[in-house]
Design an enzyme around this catalytic site. Structure first.
Site: not given
Ligand code: 13P
Length: 252
Positions: A10, A12, A98, A100, A169, A175
């Site tokens: 991903n 982002k 997701h 976010e 997740e 992150g």
């Molecule tokens: P990270 O691998 O940067 O922790 O992000 C995970 C994520 O949100 C993938 O969709």
């Protein structure tokens, strides 16, 4: 039942078009020369790169998907992208819900359910993202929270459900550099599979790939992928480096 093993990146809101094309090309070249495992690679670039990167990946085994999709067929939804727009450029996968998007754009289990139904209707595979916050885990409500998120799938036929991919997740691991331990993640994946079985049947649930996401890196991928119910990863930061992404995909 053998489930599809998946390493999904991903991206982002990262990478300009040129940078994104460069990263996709590196991934393709490395995958073609090194990837001996049976892992399926997926990349989820920003919308604006989709058409060009999907074209660039033609003839490879790399799947290019969207990070989001609107649940409506068409209409006055400024800034949104529909299922038929995605299929018109050959994109047949999308992330849905997701954390976010839940956090910053008010996506709910109900809107995710609607997106999943629309995507399936158009032959698009939804990668449904679920997971609890730190507060929810600390309050020991994480199993219940994840179950409620999965209820967005209620009413789908087993055939429809078998076309979905789930990504667990935990929000506290995204992150942050804090990965759930392989055992913690697997415990939740087993719970997810039992909820999926209750929504359909054990056979159907056993065939669904459940990915783990949250600070997956080359050095923790092997232990995660070694667990009974972890079928791959949804990777953020490490998917922006072709070397790291490939090393994760080689950890099955
Ligand atoms: P990270 O691998 O940067 O922790 O992000 C995970 C994520 O949100 C993938 O969709």
């Amino acid at each position: 039942m053998t489930r599809q093993k998946i390493a999904a990146g991903n991206w982002k809101m990262h990478k300009t078009l040129t940078e994104g094309q460069g990263l996709a090309q590196e991934i393709r070249t490395m995958a073609e020369s090194e990837l001996m495992s049976n892992a399926t690679l997926m990349i989820f670039p920003p919308f604006i790169h989709l058409q060009s990167i999907a074209k660039q990946m033609e003839g490879s085994n790399i799947i290019v998907g969207a990070q989001n999709m609107n649940e409506n067929e068409q209409g006055a939804f400024t800034g949104e992208v529909s299922a038929s727009m995605l299929t018109s450029i050959g994109v047949k996968h999308t992330l849905v819900g997701h954390s976010e998007r839940r956090q910053y754009y008010n996506e709910t289990n109900a809107s995710c359910g609607a997106k999943i139904r629309t995507s399936l209707k158009h032959g698009i595979t939804p990668v449904y993202c679920i997971g609890e916050t730190l507060t929810e885990r600390e309050a020991n409500t994480h199993f219940e929270v994840v179950k409620t998120q999965l209820l967005a799938l209620e009413g789908l036929s087993s055939e429809e459900l078998s076309k979905c991919i789930i990504a667990y997740e935990p929000v506290w691991a995204i992150g942050t550099g804090k990965t759930a331990s392989a055992e913690q993640a697997n415990e939740m994946h087993i719970h997810i599979r039992s909820v999926l079985a209750a929504l359909s049947n054990a056979d159907c649930a056993n065939g669904i790939s459940i990915l783990y996401g949250g600070s997956v890196k080359p050095d923790n991928a092997k232990s995660l992928f070694g667990m009974s119910d972890i079928d791959g990863a949804l990777i953020g930061g490490a998917a922006l480096q072709s070397r790291d992404f490939l090393d994760i995909a080689k950890s099955f």
